[in-house]
Every structure is written in structure tokens, then in C-alpha cells.
Design a protein around this motif. Sequence first.
Motif, PDB file in Angstrom:
ATOM      1  N   MET A  49       0.806  -1.218   0.000  1.00 39.82           N
ATOM      2  CA  MET A  49       0.000   0.000   0.000  1.00 39.82           C
ATOM      3  C   MET A  49       0.841   1.271   0.000  1.00 39.82           C
ATOM      4  O   MET A  49       0.354   2.353  -0.315  1.00 39.82           O
ATOM      5  CB  MET A  49      -0.925   0.005   1.217  1.00 39.82           C
ATOM      6  CG  MET A  49      -1.939  -1.132   1.235  1.00 39.82           C
ATOM      7  SD  MET A  49      -3.241  -0.898   0.000  1.00 39.82           S
ATOM      8  CE  MET A  49      -4.123   0.466   0.749  1.00 39.82           C
ATOM      9  N   PHE A  50       2.104   1.156   0.348  1.00 47.25           N
ATOM     10  CA  PHE A  50       2.972   2.336   0.385  1.00 47.25           C
ATOM     11  C   PHE A  50       3.176   2.959  -0.993  1.00 47.25           C
ATOM     12  O   PHE A  50       3.628   4.097  -1.105  1.00 47.25           O
ATOM     13  CB  PHE A  50       4.332   1.994   0.991  1.00 47.25           C
ATOM     14  CG  PHE A  50       4.294   1.786   2.485  1.00 47.25           C
ATOM     15  CD1 PHE A  50       3.593   2.648   3.304  1.00 47.25           C
ATOM     16  CD2 PHE A  50       4.981   0.727   3.067  1.00 47.25           C
ATOM     17  CE1 PHE A  50       3.552   2.467   4.679  1.00 47.25           C
ATOM     18  CE2 PHE A  50       4.962   0.538   4.432  1.00 47.25           C
ATOM     19  CZ  PHE A  50       4.238   1.405   5.242  1.00 47.25           C
ATOM     20  N   LYS A  51       2.875   2.230  -2.031  1.00 45.87           N
ATOM     21  CA  LYS A  51       3.094   2.761  -3.376  1.00 45.87           C
ATOM     22  C   LYS A  51       2.104   3.868  -3.729  1.00 45.87           C
ATOM     23  O   LYS A  51       2.333   4.632  -4.667  1.00 45.87           O
ATOM     24  CB  LYS A  51       3.021   1.645  -4.408  1.00 45.87           C
ATOM     25  CG  LYS A  51       1.638   1.060  -4.614  1.00 45.87           C
ATOM     26  CD  LYS A  51       1.715  -0.068  -5.638  1.00 45.87           C
ATOM     27  CE  LYS A  51       0.353  -0.681  -5.913  1.00 45.87           C
ATOM     28  NZ  LYS A  51       0.446  -1.780  -6.897  1.00 45.87           N
ATOM     29  N   PHE A  52       1.017   3.975  -2.984  1.00 46.40           N
ATOM     30  CA  PHE A  52       0.044   5.030  -3.255  1.00 46.40           C
ATOM     31  C   PHE A  52       0.531   6.348  -2.678  1.00 46.40           C
ATOM     32  O   PHE A  52       0.849   6.446  -1.499  1.00 46.40           O
ATOM     33  CB  PHE A  52      -1.322   4.663  -2.671  1.00 46.40           C
ATOM     34  CG  PHE A  52      -1.916   3.426  -3.283  1.00 46.40           C
ATOM     35  CD1 PHE A  52      -2.427   3.461  -4.568  1.00 46.40           C
ATOM     36  CD2 PHE A  52      -1.940   2.228  -2.588  1.00 46.40           C
ATOM     37  CE1 PHE A  52      -2.957   2.323  -5.154  1.00 46.40           C
ATOM     38  CE2 PHE A  52      -2.469   1.080  -3.160  1.00 46.40           C
ATOM     39  CZ  PHE A  52      -2.978   1.128  -4.454  1.00 46.40           C
ATOM     40  N   LYS A  53       0.574   7.371  -3.526  1.00 45.36           N
ATOM     41  CA  LYS A  53       1.139   8.655  -3.129  1.00 45.36           C
ATOM     42  C   LYS A  53       0.168   9.513  -2.327  1.00 45.36           C
ATOM     43  O   LYS A  53       0.587  10.335  -1.522  1.00 45.36           O
ATOM     44  CB  LYS A  53       1.593   9.425  -4.368  1.00 45.36           C
ATOM     45  CG  LYS A  53       2.701   8.727  -5.149  1.00 45.36           C
ATOM     46  CD  LYS A  53       3.072   9.521  -6.391  1.00 45.36           C
ATOM     47  CE  LYS A  53       4.162   8.812  -7.190  1.00 45.36           C
ATOM     48  NZ  LYS A  53       4.507   9.561  -8.425  1.00 45.36           N
ATOM     49  N   ASN A  54      -1.120   9.332  -2.545  1.00 46.70           N
ATOM     50  CA  ASN A  54      -2.096  10.167  -1.859  1.00 46.70           C
ATOM     51  C   ASN A  54      -3.464   9.480  -1.843  1.00 46.70           C
ATOM     52  O   ASN A  54      -3.640   8.389  -2.405  1.00 46.70           O
ATOM     53  CB  ASN A  54      -2.205  11.541  -2.528  1.00 46.70           C
ATOM     54  CG  ASN A  54      -2.428  11.436  -4.032  1.00 46.70           C
ATOM     55  OD1 ASN A  54      -3.325  10.740  -4.486  1.00 46.70           O
ATOM     56  ND2 ASN A  54      -1.587  12.113  -4.809  1.00 46.70           N
TER      57      ASN A  54
END
Length: 225
Positions: A49-54
Amino acid sequence: MKLIYLSFITILLFSCQSNEKKIFNQTDSLLTIAGDTSSITDIVFLEDMFKFKNENELAQKFGKENITTDTIWGAEGMFYMGTKLFAKTPKEVIISWNDTLTHSKIVSLTVNCGYDNETGKYMLHKFWKSKTGISLGTSLKELVELNGKDFTFYGLGWDYGGEIISWNKGKLEKAGLAITLGTVGFDNQPDAYTKIVGDQEFSSSNPNAVKLNPVVLVLSAINSY
């Protein structure tokens, strides 16, 4: 400043939050809650989930209807504003942001055990797990095996009870995880429980800890950037 913020977030996330009174199928998967299941097949681990920037990217991936801005409560009455993905379901993930105004740059992702008020039991759903293999319900003994050595945790039964405070340079030292241990039932081990409670530190090798064998009730993945 970042270290202070991370510590604050970590403390706040260490309290089980009750889910709705509902029975759910432990064999369900994330694929069952999105119309376009192909869009989330690449999300396997919590850390993915860390790949989502916002928050906008989260909405595009999971659907705006599955995203809620909410007050996240923690120990000693502390709170902050965060985002909940799939709120009030067994798949709920609490997201804290580096920028709380624009909801960008994820700091941490947290999954909590649920609680069924009707049965009085914790619900240790397995929808999310870390890349280490740890999920809700992973036991103290299993954590020792994964870490390769004993670790240190706070005694149970208070605001910061069960928080793992040191992996003692074991294999999980740099895994970027914050974990809270607890017991889902100690009727058969009341003496062991009473001997590992309170504001003090215990080793996972403590005979009473081994006997009680508490499990993971809160799991957080911390973004190292």
C-alpha cells in the motif's frame, strides 16, 4: 521531527477498535469487495500500500466509497485525523499521512483486531499480512521464531500494554513493523496473565509469557521512505 511524528503515530495506533456486530467469512479476500477485481490483484501485502502517493490514488484503486476520513483514537485520549480504507469491515486499514491536509505520503498502515460484542471475542481476520508473514493472530512463539531470538515487550493490561519495544537486533529489527500483543482468552491461564501485566518490560522468554503465548492484536507497517 519525523522521528517524533512516527513515535506519536505509533502510540496512537495501539488500541483495538471494535468492528460492527457482524459475522464474516474468514476465507473472503480483498477481491470480494471491489467491482473490478483485476484492479487490486497486485496488492498482496500490507506494505504494498505504500506505493500510493495520496488519497486520490487510493480512491482510483479501491473506489471513493471505500475511503473515509475519520478521527483515529489512541492511548491516553490522544487522537489525529487519518483515513480508513474499508471502514467498519474486517478489511479495515487505518492510514496515517505525513501531510494531514493534502492526505499525501503514507506514514503508516494499521490493521486492528475486531471485537464481537455478542460473543465477547476478538476477531483476528487474516486479510492483511506483512511481507514477514506476520498477521493478526500470529503468536509470541511464532514471532520468536521469525525474529530468530527473543524480544522485549511492555506488560499487558494498560494503555501501552503488549507493545513490542525491542527486537533485540533480531531478524525483525529492520522490518518496519509496530506490533501490539494481547490475549484473546486467558480463562485457562489466569495466573500467567496476572504476572505479565502493567507498566514494566518483559522478555518473550519469560515463562509466564511463554505459557500465555499472547498473539498479535494490532499490526502496523511503518514507511521508511
